[in-house]
Structures are given as structure tokens and as C-alpha cells.
Design a protein around this motif. Structure first.
Motif, short mmCIF file in Angstrom:
data_model
loop_
_atom_site.label_atom_id
_atom_site.label_comp_id
_atom_site.label_asym_id
_atom_site.label_seq_id
_atom_site.Cartn_x
_atom_site.Cartn_y
_atom_site.Cartn_z
N ALA A 68 0.74 -1.14 -0.14
CA ALA A 68 -0.03 -0.15 -0.02
C ALA A 68 0.89 1.16 0.11
O ALA A 68 0.54 2.18 -0.67
CB ALA A 68 -0.87 -0.22 1.20
N LEU A 69 1.97 1.35 0.86
CA LEU A 69 2.61 2.57 0.86
C LEU A 69 3.62 2.69 -0.63
O LEU A 69 3.76 3.71 -0.94
CB LEU A 69 3.87 2.34 1.99
CG LEU A 69 3.35 2.63 3.24
CD1 LEU A 69 4.18 2.18 4.28
CD2 LEU A 69 3.12 3.98 3.49
N GLY A 104 -5.33 0.42 -8.73
CA GLY A 104 -5.62 1.41 -7.72
C GLY A 104 -6.89 1.29 -6.83
O GLY A 104 -6.66 1.34 -5.82
N PRO A 105 -8.01 0.80 -7.37
CA PRO A 105 -9.03 0.47 -6.30
C PRO A 105 -8.65 -0.62 -5.44
O PRO A 105 -9.14 -0.66 -4.41
CB PRO A 105 -10.26 -0.15 -7.58
CG PRO A 105 -9.77 0.67 -8.65
CD PRO A 105 -8.45 0.71 -8.59
N ALA A 106 -7.99 -1.53 -6.10
CA ALA A 106 -7.58 -2.80 -4.93
C ALA A 106 -6.62 -2.29 -3.74
O ALA A 106 -6.89 -2.28 -2.59
CB ALA A 106 -7.14 -3.80 -5.66
N VAL A 107 -5.87 -1.27 -4.33
CA VAL A 107 -4.94 -0.73 -3.23
C VAL A 107 -5.62 0.23 -2.37
O VAL A 107 -5.35 0.26 -1.29
CB VAL A 107 -3.46 -0.18 -3.92
CG1 VAL A 107 -2.81 0.58 -3.07
CG2 VAL A 107 -2.68 -0.79 -4.63
N VAL A 108 -6.55 1.07 -2.76
CA VAL A 108 -7.39 1.62 -1.75
C VAL A 108 -7.98 1.03 -0.83
O VAL A 108 -8.12 1.31 0.16
CB VAL A 108 -8.28 2.74 -2.72
CG1 VAL A 108 -9.24 3.68 -1.72
CG2 VAL A 108 -7.41 3.76 -3.75
N ARG A 109 -8.62 0.05 -1.70
CA ARG A 109 -9.40 -1.07 -0.49
C ARG A 109 -8.47 -1.45 0.48
O ARG A 109 -8.82 -1.63 1.61
CB ARG A 109 -10.29 -1.77 -1.19
CG ARG A 109 -11.62 -1.50 -2.08
CD ARG A 109 -12.30 -2.54 -2.63
NE ARG A 109 -11.81 -3.30 -3.54
CZ ARG A 109 -11.67 -2.93 -4.66
NH1 ARG A 109 -12.18 -1.83 -5.29
NH2 ARG A 109 -11.17 -3.72 -5.63
N LEU A 110 -7.46 -1.95 0.39
CA LEU A 110 -6.33 -2.19 1.02
C LEU A 110 -5.93 -1.60 1.99
O LEU A 110 -5.84 -1.69 3.24
CB LEU A 110 -4.94 -2.88 0.24
CG LEU A 110 -3.72 -3.38 1.00
CD1 LEU A 110 -4.24 -4.42 1.95
CD2 LEU A 110 -2.37 -3.34 0.12
N ALA A 111 -5.71 -0.14 1.76
CA ALA A 111 -5.51 0.85 2.77
C ALA A 111 -6.54 1.01 3.83
O ALA A 111 -6.13 1.06 4.83
CB ALA A 111 -5.24 2.21 1.79
N VAL A 112 -7.65 1.01 3.17
CA VAL A 112 -8.65 1.04 4.10
C VAL A 112 -8.83 0.01 5.12
O VAL A 112 -9.04 0.00 6.37
CB VAL A 112 -10.25 1.38 3.18
CG1 VAL A 112 -11.47 1.36 4.27
CG2 VAL A 112 -10.04 2.77 2.51
N ALA A 113 -8.61 -1.09 4.55
CA ALA A 113 -8.82 -2.42 5.28
C ALA A 113 -7.96 -2.58 6.42
O ALA A 113 -8.04 -2.80 7.51
CB ALA A 113 -8.79 -3.65 4.52
N LEU A 114 -6.42 -2.20 5.95
CA LEU A 114 -5.32 -2.09 6.81
C LEU A 114 -5.66 -1.30 8.13
O LEU A 114 -5.34 -1.37 9.29
CB LEU A 114 -4.12 -1.82 6.06
CG LEU A 114 -3.32 -3.00 5.38
CD1 LEU A 114 -2.10 -2.35 4.69
CD2 LEU A 114 -2.67 -3.75 6.30
N SER A 115 -6.08 0.08 7.84
CA SER A 115 -6.15 0.99 8.86
C SER A 115 -7.28 0.51 9.78
O SER A 115 -7.31 1.17 10.85
CB SER A 115 -6.54 2.30 8.24
OG SER A 115 -7.71 2.39 7.57
#
Length: 192
Positions: A68-69, A104-115
Motif C-alpha cells: 500500500a505504501l 488503484g481500487p484494490a490498493v485503496v481498499r487495502l489501505a482502508v482495510a489495513l487502517s
């Protein structure tokens, strides 16, 4: 005694493994969502041994944070067009391309899920937000140094970036150049 340090070459096998593992993670996030796969699944998809993933990242959360980063940190240089208007429009367009690109959308969802996933997830979310805020602050500092008034970073986040992220999360794409420019216009040139 002269201990030899291993020579690390930029690129090479290490970079290829990292790229393959990152691609595997984004593909699996897109297919199965957060929590729908293991380190073994990532390793199999990437064509590497589980031990390679564990050795380099330690655990799945650290790997997901790194992906994600790397993907959301947009290593591209910050715009310097000579004006706040130009810099902010260029930056917003870069972010829009980044979050709507193939991963992009998968990584945005990943960032939300991680947080939202435990202490390590909160740390990952903090790291992601800090990286994005550093970028944004760099965009805003340059106009201030030229004597131009510039909005606060949180205002840009609230009025420009957040609407784009929400649209991506809910599948309301594409983010057209007109839409992105309109967000910047509403922030920089509010109507009474």
C-alpha cells in the motif's frame, strides 16, 4: 578484520521478487479482498517460496503495508508549475490516475482495510496517511515560499482528495479531468 558486506545491486533478483510479490498481492486483493488470502497464496501467485516472503516482510500485515505504501506513495516528483493553481491541479490529476489505475481500487481498499485492523493495521494506516500528507505538504509549501496564500493540507484532503477516494471506493469512476479540476476550483475559488 575486514568483514565483507553483501553487495546489493539495484534491480536484480531482489527487485524482481519484490515486484512479483507486490503484483500478486494487488491481484489477490482485487479477486478476494482483504483477509481472503495467506502468505502461501501470495508466494504461490508470485512464484516464490513462502520463506522468501517471510524473510523479507516477516508477516502478511507488513507485506500489505509495504504494498500500500509503495503504490499509494506515488514516487513521482511533486509538481512545480510555478503556481498553486497549477501545482494543485497537477497533483490532484496524479492522484486520480494513481487510484484509478489498474491496481488503484484494490490498493485503496487495502489501505482502508489495513487502517481498521488491529494495532499493526492502525500503524499501517498512520504510515499511509503520513506519506500522503508529506506529499501534500510539499505541494503547498512551495507556493507559500513564493508568497502565495495556500490552503491548509487538511482542507485539500477534505475538499479534493477525499471525494476522489470515496468515488473509487464506491465504484463511481472514472474521475474525469473536469471532475478533478472542479474539486480544485471549489477549494481555491469558492463561490459566495
Amino acid at each position: 578484520m575486514n568483514e565483507r558486506q553483501p553487495v546489493r545491486r539495484p534491480g536484480g533478483r531482489s527487485a524482481r521478487v519484490t515486484a512479483e510479490v507486490h503484483r500478486a498481492v494487488t491481484a489477490l486483493i482485487g479477486e478476494r479482498g482483504y483477509g481472503g488470502f495467506t502468505v502461501g497464496d501470495v508466494a504461490a501467485r508470485a512464484g516464490v517460496a513462502d520463506s522468501s516472503v517471510y524473510r523479507r516482510w516477516g508477516n502478511l500485515e507488513t507485506l500489505l503495508t509495504d504494498v500500500a505504501l509503495t503504490r499509494l506513495d506515488a514516487r513521482s516528483p511533486m509538481p512545480d508549475t510555478g503556481s498553486l493553481d497549477g501545482d494543485l491541479r497537477t497533483y490532484a490529476a496524479q492522484v486520480a490516475r494513481e487510484i484509478t489505475g489498474p491496481d488503484g481500487p484494490a490498493v485503496v481498499r487495502l489501505a482502508v482495510a489495513l487502517s481498521g485492523n488491529g494495532e499493526q493495521g492502525l500503524k499501517a494506516g498512520d504510515e499511509l496517511r503520513a506519506a500522503r500528507m508529506r506529499q501534500l505538504q510539499a505541494v503547498l509549501d512551495r507556493p507559500r515560499e513564493r508568497g502565495e496564500p495556500a490552503p491548509d493540507a487538511l482542507d485539500v484532503l477534505d475538499h479534493v482528495l477525499a471525494p476522489m477516494y470515496i468515488r473509487v471506493l464506491f465504484g463511481l469512476v472514472p474521475l474525469t479531468p473536469e471532475y478533478v479540476d472542479g474539486l480544485v476550483d471549489r477549494l481555491l475559488y469558492p463561490r459566495p
